[in-house]
Each structure stands twice: as structure tokens, then as C-alpha cells.
Design an enzyme around this catalytic site. Sequence first.
Site, PDB file in Angstrom:
ATOM      1  N   LYS A  35     -42.854 -24.039 -51.276  1.00 49.71           N
ATOM      2  CA  LYS A  35     -41.622 -23.266 -51.136  1.00 49.71           C
ATOM      3  C   LYS A  35     -40.572 -24.094 -50.394  1.00 49.71           C
ATOM      4  O   LYS A  35     -40.866 -25.170 -49.865  1.00 49.71           O
ATOM      5  CB  LYS A  35     -41.899 -21.964 -50.388  1.00 49.71           C
ATOM      6  CG  LYS A  35     -42.392 -22.158 -48.957  1.00 49.71           C
ATOM      7  CD  LYS A  35     -42.663 -20.828 -48.282  1.00 49.71           C
ATOM      8  CE  LYS A  35     -43.159 -21.045 -46.844  1.00 49.71           C
ATOM      9  NZ  LYS A  35     -43.345 -19.793 -46.116  1.00 49.71           N
ATOM     10  N   TYR A 256     -17.683 -36.300 -29.464  1.00 52.29           N
ATOM     11  CA  TYR A 256     -16.947 -35.056 -29.222  1.00 52.29           C
ATOM     12  C   TYR A 256     -17.307 -34.464 -27.862  1.00 52.29           C
ATOM     13  O   TYR A 256     -18.471 -34.414 -27.464  1.00 52.29           O
ATOM     14  CB  TYR A 256     -17.260 -34.024 -30.300  1.00 52.29           C
ATOM     15  CG  TYR A 256     -16.588 -34.290 -31.623  1.00 52.29           C
ATOM     16  CD1 TYR A 256     -15.208 -34.357 -31.722  1.00 52.29           C
ATOM     17  CD2 TYR A 256     -17.345 -34.458 -32.776  1.00 52.29           C
ATOM     18  CE1 TYR A 256     -14.587 -34.590 -32.940  1.00 52.29           C
ATOM     19  CE2 TYR A 256     -16.738 -34.693 -34.003  1.00 52.29           C
ATOM     20  CZ  TYR A 256     -15.359 -34.756 -34.077  1.00 52.29           C
ATOM     21  OH  TYR A 256     -14.746 -34.986 -35.286  1.00 52.29           O
TER      22      TYR A 256
END
Length: 361
Positions: A35, A256
Site C-alpha cells: 500500500k 530561513y
Amino acid sequence: MSRGTCAYMDPSALRYNLQRVRTLAPGARIWAVVKADGYGHGAVQAAQALHQADGFAVATLAEAQTLRDAGINAPILLLEGTLGPLQALDAVRLGCDTVVHQTEQLTCLETMADRLGQQRIWLKVDTGMHRLGISPGQVPDFVKRIQAIRPLQPVNLMTHFASADEPEAPFTSTQIARFNALARALPGVHLCLANSAGVMAWPESHADWVRPGIMLYGASPGFGKTGLELGLKPAMTLTAPVIALRHIQAGERVGYGARWQAERESRIATLAIGYGDGYPRHAPDNTPVWLSGQRVPLVGKVSMDMLTVDVTDVPQVQLGDSAELWGEHLSVDEVASHIGTIGYELLTRVSPRVDKQWPTD
């Protein structure tokens, strides 16, 4: 054209890890769980590498359709079952076994019993996780109803563990005992309990079928150990090139928010990978990266397309060198631990813009 950020896949690692499952649970058949696009590796390619499994387990009909479209004809199990008659018919069309975990699903199957073909029904019992599954008290009635619509097939019973990755905790033993008490009243029933953690730590849970997921990809299901420490082989090595090098003075900041400040004159390498590629933005300073044969620390906030590492102590690093974010030399589980998550999440978050390369025969 690729910018050089790449996830290299190793099918031999998948086959090795599958053999580990065979060794640990020699009497059980195996649902190989593919999955979430094969835990981020590519469901079709993973299934092809794992072709010696007895079947494949997926979460959605779309995942099953992808496997069938690729020519994979092995049994497929829908772990969450279906919702409504249209999905139930699609499951029949795709030849999928289906899980029943609530009354509405069984009622739907009863209305279309003459169209089920050879589809096997797996009854999921809630033994304590309280996510999916009928209560133990509902089992006799559900079994009777399933036998009415599938009289020539054995009953298939399954459950899911809540804390099998904690072998010292007693709850898994409680779940196994609850499940086995039900099974004893159902002669001939086929049983499936063990996930990856169950395969590795709870041999009494192996039963008729096991359904390993994360361990097939070489990452750890828990236990406070990495996949490498558990003797598994990583199937994915995530890499990115060095696209810039710069010297900064002591006291200068990087990234940042100017989160990281150099305590000495430093050499900073910028790598072509960021949260747009699936590498978590919240990764803290000092998360390890493998570059030029050794670990180097991440410094500064991860941005969308880039991250930065301190290579002051690795003077041989050059533009174009390839850094490993996790894989052969650096366990995804260790990286996940630094970031405050689990290997499952890192693997499944690798974005489509990362070039996923499988070797060609």
C-alpha cells in the site's frame, strides 16, 4: 530532466527481507503489503521484486487496479474492505479478497452473493486496537452469515496489533489470547494476525498468514532499533547533489529565520532536496546526512527545494558530489528519530518529483 535528486531502489534488498520473513515464519503464507505506493518505493516494481510472496495487500481499490493494470495476477487483499455496492463490484472485477470489519459491508456482500465469484472474505476482529473490526461477541453471527454466502470456503479471521513493537508490553499477549479464544471455537478457520512487528517479535502470532509491510522495505517496525540493527536491508537510498558551496564567517547565520549560527568559520554545502521532495521541513539542526564517506549535520531550516549542511570538516566535498539522506549508509530510522517521526512517514512522503530508479534487467 532530473536535477539529480534520486531515490535508488534495490530489488535484491526486498527479496532478502522477504526471505527473512520466510525464515522467521516458515509455516505461514505471506501477504506482502504494498500500500501507499509500496511505502513510497513504487507499488508495481515492489510487487514485481516480491513476486515470491503469496499475495499482496493494499489499502484501496485504486492501488489494486494499479497492480492489475501492470499484469500482476497474484491474490490481492483489500485491507479496509469496500464501501458500498459499486466498490464491492469493483473488488469482484479485480479478483480481490476483501476485509469485512463492519455490519454494512457484510450486508452489502449478502445482497450480491451470486456475483462474488472466488473472492475470499476476511473477517476482521477488534481485539483491542479499536480502529477497525467487529467485536468478539459479534463473531459467531458474522461467521454464520459468511458461511451462508461462501459455503465452500473456510472462514478467514484476522486482527491487528496495537503495540507489537513493544515486546515488553503485555497488551499484544492479551490480543493474541482474545483472538485465539475465538479461533478455537471455529475449526478449520484460517488466521492472520502478524504485521512486521508480529513477525519479528511474536512467533505465537504467525498462524496461517502473516502480512509484513515496513520490514520488507528494510526499515524498522520499532523495538528502539533501526532496520539495519535488526538485520534488514534498506530498499531505498535517497540522494541529492551538492549544488553550491560557500564559506561563511563565525557569527553568520544560515537559512530561513536565521535559525543556525556558525560558531566558527564554516563551509556550507547546499543540496538539491527540500520539503517539496518530501524531506521534512521541521528537521532540526544536526540531523545527519551522509556525504563524502562520513556524517555531516544539517544546518538551518529545510526549504522547499534545498537544504544546507555543514561540511567544514569534510574539505574534499565538491560541487556535484552526491549526498545520501538515508539508505545504504544511514538508516532511515535513525534520520526519522532525529526528526521526531518514524521511517514509515519518511519513505511514504518522498514526492513524485524525485526520480525513482529501479535497475533494469
